[in-house]
Enzyme design. Sequence first.
Site, PDB file in Angstrom:
ATOM      1  N   GLU A  49     -22.987 -36.515 -83.228  1.00 60.49           N
ATOM      2  CA  GLU A  49     -24.030 -36.145 -82.260  1.00 60.49           C
ATOM      3  C   GLU A  49     -23.534 -35.962 -80.837  1.00 60.49           C
ATOM      4  O   GLU A  49     -24.340 -35.893 -79.902  1.00 60.49           O
ATOM      5  CB  GLU A  49     -25.130 -37.221 -82.264  1.00 60.49           C
ATOM      6  CG  GLU A  49     -26.423 -36.749 -82.890  1.00 60.49           C
ATOM      7  CD  GLU A  49     -27.485 -37.824 -82.916  1.00 60.49           C
ATOM      8  OE1 GLU A  49     -27.344 -38.756 -83.738  1.00 60.49           O
ATOM      9  OE2 GLU A  49     -28.433 -37.750 -82.113  1.00 60.49           O
ATOM     10  N   THR A  54     -22.518 -27.829 -81.103  1.00 61.24           N
ATOM     11  CA  THR A  54     -23.229 -27.072 -80.058  1.00 61.24           C
ATOM     12  C   THR A  54     -22.213 -26.264 -79.236  1.00 61.24           C
ATOM     13  O   THR A  54     -22.475 -25.112 -78.874  1.00 61.24           O
ATOM     14  CB  THR A  54     -24.028 -28.037 -79.147  1.00 61.24           C
ATOM     15  OG1 THR A  54     -24.725 -28.963 -79.980  1.00 61.24           O
ATOM     16  CG2 THR A  54     -25.020 -27.290 -78.293  1.00 61.24           C
ATOM     17  N   ARG A 256     -30.508 -29.662 -84.460  1.00 58.67           N
ATOM     18  CA  ARG A 256     -29.375 -30.490 -84.920  1.00 58.67           C
ATOM     19  C   ARG A 256     -29.267 -30.467 -86.431  1.00 58.67           C
ATOM     20  O   ARG A 256     -30.213 -30.824 -87.133  1.00 58.67           O
ATOM     21  CB  ARG A 256     -29.581 -31.924 -84.440  1.00 58.67           C
ATOM     22  CG  ARG A 256     -28.915 -32.972 -85.309  1.00 58.67           C
ATOM     23  CD  ARG A 256     -28.004 -33.862 -84.513  1.00 58.67           C
ATOM     24  NE  ARG A 256     -27.409 -34.898 -85.332  1.00 58.67           N
ATOM     25  CZ  ARG A 256     -26.153 -34.872 -85.746  1.00 58.67           C
ATOM     26  NH1 ARG A 256     -25.365 -33.861 -85.442  1.00 58.67           N
ATOM     27  NH2 ARG A 256     -25.666 -35.867 -86.453  1.00 58.67           N
ATOM     28  N   ASP A 278     -14.408 -27.299 -86.723  1.00 59.98           N
ATOM     29  CA  ASP A 278     -15.456 -28.229 -86.275  1.00 59.98           C
ATOM     30  C   ASP A 278     -15.614 -29.316 -87.336  1.00 59.98           C
ATOM     31  O   ASP A 278     -15.998 -29.037 -88.478  1.00 59.98           O
ATOM     32  CB  ASP A 278     -16.776 -27.446 -86.096  1.00 59.98           C
ATOM     33  CG  ASP A 278     -17.925 -28.360 -85.687  1.00 59.98           C
ATOM     34  OD1 ASP A 278     -17.659 -29.455 -85.141  1.00 59.98           O
ATOM     35  OD2 ASP A 278     -19.101 -27.976 -85.905  1.00 59.98           O
ATOM     36  N   GLN A 282     -19.644 -38.247 -87.803  1.00 58.50           N
ATOM     37  CA  GLN A 282     -20.116 -39.563 -88.238  1.00 58.50           C
ATOM     38  C   GLN A 282     -19.018 -40.258 -89.045  1.00 58.50           C
ATOM     39  O   GLN A 282     -18.134 -39.605 -89.601  1.00 58.50           O
ATOM     40  CB  GLN A 282     -21.390 -39.418 -89.072  1.00 58.50           C
ATOM     41  CG  GLN A 282     -22.589 -39.103 -88.184  1.00 58.50           C
ATOM     42  CD  GLN A 282     -23.921 -39.234 -88.905  1.00 58.50           C
ATOM     43  OE1 GLN A 282     -23.983 -39.612 -90.069  1.00 58.50           O
ATOM     44  NE2 GLN A 282     -24.987 -38.911 -88.199  1.00 58.50           N
TER      45      GLN A 282
HETATM   46  N1  LIG Z   1     -29.610 -32.115 -73.663  1.00 61.05           N
HETATM   47  C1  LIG Z   1     -28.447 -31.884 -74.263  1.00 61.05           C
HETATM   48  N2  LIG Z   1     -28.390 -31.911 -75.609  1.00 61.05           N
HETATM   49  C2  LIG Z   1     -27.194 -31.662 -76.188  1.00 61.05           C
HETATM   50  C3  LIG Z   1     -26.017 -31.386 -75.437  1.00 61.05           C
HETATM   51  N3  LIG Z   1     -25.009 -31.179 -76.307  1.00 61.05           N
HETATM   52  C4  LIG Z   1     -25.537 -31.303 -77.542  1.00 61.05           C
HETATM   53  N4  LIG Z   1     -26.848 -31.603 -77.468  1.00 61.05           N
HETATM   54  C5  LIG Z   1     -27.769 -31.861 -78.588  1.00 61.05           C
HETATM   55  O1  LIG Z   1     -27.270 -32.980 -79.303  1.00 61.05           O
HETATM   56  C6  LIG Z   1     -27.559 -32.856 -80.680  1.00 61.05           C
HETATM   57  C7  LIG Z   1     -26.299 -33.069 -81.483  1.00 61.05           C
HETATM   58  O2  LIG Z   1     -25.396 -32.017 -81.242  1.00 61.05           O
HETATM   59  P1  LIG Z   1     -24.346 -31.502 -82.336  1.00 61.05           P
HETATM   60  O3  LIG Z   1     -23.614 -30.387 -81.686  1.00 61.05           O
HETATM   61  O4  LIG Z   1     -24.991 -31.265 -83.622  1.00 61.05           O
HETATM   62  O5  LIG Z   1     -23.401 -32.780 -82.445  1.00 61.05           O
HETATM   63  P2  LIG Z   1     -22.077 -32.926 -83.311  1.00 61.05           P
HETATM   64  O6  LIG Z   1     -21.073 -33.573 -82.430  1.00 61.05           O
HETATM   65  O7  LIG Z   1     -21.693 -31.637 -83.927  1.00 61.05           O
HETATM   66  O8  LIG Z   1     -22.547 -33.957 -84.432  1.00 61.05           O
HETATM   67  P3  LIG Z   1     -21.904 -34.182 -85.895  1.00 61.05           P
HETATM   68  O9  LIG Z   1     -21.915 -32.873 -86.587  1.00 61.05           O
HETATM   69  O10 LIG Z   1     -22.750 -35.220 -86.559  1.00 61.05           O
HETATM   70  O11 LIG Z   1     -20.528 -34.703 -85.666  1.00 61.05           O
HETATM   71  C8  LIG Z   1     -28.191 -31.460 -80.860  1.00 61.05           C
HETATM   72  O12 LIG Z   1     -29.592 -31.619 -80.936  1.00 61.05           O
HETATM   73  C9  LIG Z   1     -27.812 -30.725 -79.586  1.00 61.05           C
HETATM   74  O13 LIG Z   1     -28.780 -29.774 -79.198  1.00 61.05           O
HETATM   75  C10 LIG Z   1     -26.118 -31.395 -74.009  1.00 61.05           C
HETATM   76  O14 LIG Z   1     -25.141 -31.208 -73.272  1.00 61.05           O
HETATM   77  N5  LIG Z   1     -27.350 -31.654 -73.495  1.00 61.05           N
HETATM   78 MG   LIG Z   2     -21.491 -31.046 -85.853  1.00 62.76          MG
END
Ligand SMILES: Nc1nc2c(ncn2[C@@H]2O[C@H](COP(=O)(O)OP(=O)(O)OP(=O)(O)O)[C@@H](O)[C@H]2O)c(=O)[nH]1
Ligand SMILES: [Mg+2]
Length: 431
Positions: A49, A54, A256, A278, A282
């Site tokens: 997360e 993103t 997400r 990517d 988790q």
């Molecule tokens: N407000 C805000 N939300 C963010 C930002 N970066 C990511 N998010 C939100 O955080 C959530 C998780 O982002 P992901 O990009 O899915 O995270 P991840 O690191 O890929 O997570 P995993 O795949 O579980 O490893 C999503 O709902 C995004 O929209 C940011 O800079 N600001």
């Molecule tokens: Mg991810």
Amino acid sequence: MGCNASSSINESDPEYLEKLQNSKVEQMLMQSQQTEKNQVKLLLLGAGESGKSTVLKQMKLLHKGGFTSQERLLYSNVIWADTVGSMQTLIIQARKLGIPLKCDLPGSELYQFKKKVLAYKALDSIDASKAGGVSFLKNYVLKYSENGAAKRKMMSTGKANAGWEGTVEMEGSQEESEEVIPGLYELSGRSDIGFSKAQIAEAIQKLWQNDDGIQTCFQKNHLFQLEGSAAYYFEHAHLYAQDEYLCTDEDILKGRIKTTGITETNFLLNDTKFKILDAGGQRSERKKWIHCFQDITCALFVLAVSEYDQMLFEDERVNRMHEAIMLFESLCNSKWFANTPFILFLNKVDLLEDKLRRSPLRKYFPDYKGKTNDLEDTLQYFEKLFLSLNRANKPIYVHRTCATDTESMKFVLTAITDMIIQQNLKKSGLM
Ligand SMILES: Nc1nc2c(ncn2[C@@H]2O[C@H](COP(=O)(O)OP(=O)(O)OP(=O)(O)O)[C@@H](O)[C@H]2O)c(=O)[nH]1
Ligand SMILES: [Mg+2]
């Protein structure tokens, strides 16, 4: 005169044919070396997360022409389920935290809305074929499952760990393949009694706008697990309630879907082939990381700076920042990346300012000496803390980011891809 005798070639001469063959092979080798020199592998790392996918989505917008209709439909379904799930979570958590809710008062209009939301089974309303398939949904519902939560509690170590070293596992984790019982929906003790999605979206928006208790509970969302974009989902609930709604770019950036395994995205930029890997962040996902650690040109570690007061989804006794520190420390000093430059994104900066006002940093990081609730001091503190973990003395380039903001990310991503291209050319002697 024509060609002289000494330059004449017998094309069936085996010696000539062998020479020709060899020179062709040499040419191919040179070409492939050249191609390798023009190829970079960028690996996205970080805890769950933190925003890795993103960042990748922003790269897709910049270099791959954006998202397909299929992706837009998939996100529309997933976000709808998360919108309902997030409101159900707020109602249930408010009770656990002893926050009075207007919607608990029988006879009020909000009471009826609340009943509708709790009775609704969002996943049943989703067409699995449009939402990633049945197994995706089964895996997906785990995060709202009481069973899943109980299992995570049982597995809790209470200790931060990096978790990628040692185990080599490529198949889905036990958690993913397990039969799912969506316990959250059972809590209402009622079944879905045929409300339309539009009615549920209206109920969610009324509860969000008119119940102070829901707002109070939302302000305390660092005490439980809530989708980071829940407020955005509630405001747009009526859109996701439409069956054929295709998500906008902004919806997809806010949406997400947890990454499982390692995804690969390729694009060409100024004659350089970029391969972006990517990885799911988790704990169960990190066991798969080692499979892609070879030949990485640059590692991009994404840190969610706003999550210093939140606990891990996987282990609710472990602070997310403590876990990220352990993870960064182990990766940055690992033999796998001895010669690999690192980029560090201090991400979710947009959420940090508001968070600091509600939740003082010193409560979680007592050695913080900066001004209370100060954004700049806090960012400097984390930057210094992470850079101090770099015992390998490798170059680390730090950027402050809001991964959901396309405009600012354009600048950051252009700067880093330029930097990587330059460094790669220098390294391979092409500059
Ligand atoms: N407000 C805000 N939300 C963010 C930002 N970066 C990511 N998010 C939100 O955080 C959530 C998780 O982002 P992901 O990009 O899915 O995270 P991840 O690191 O890929 O997570 P995993 O795949 O579980 O490893 C999503 O709902 C995004 O929209 C940011 O800079 N600001
Ligand atoms: Mg991810």
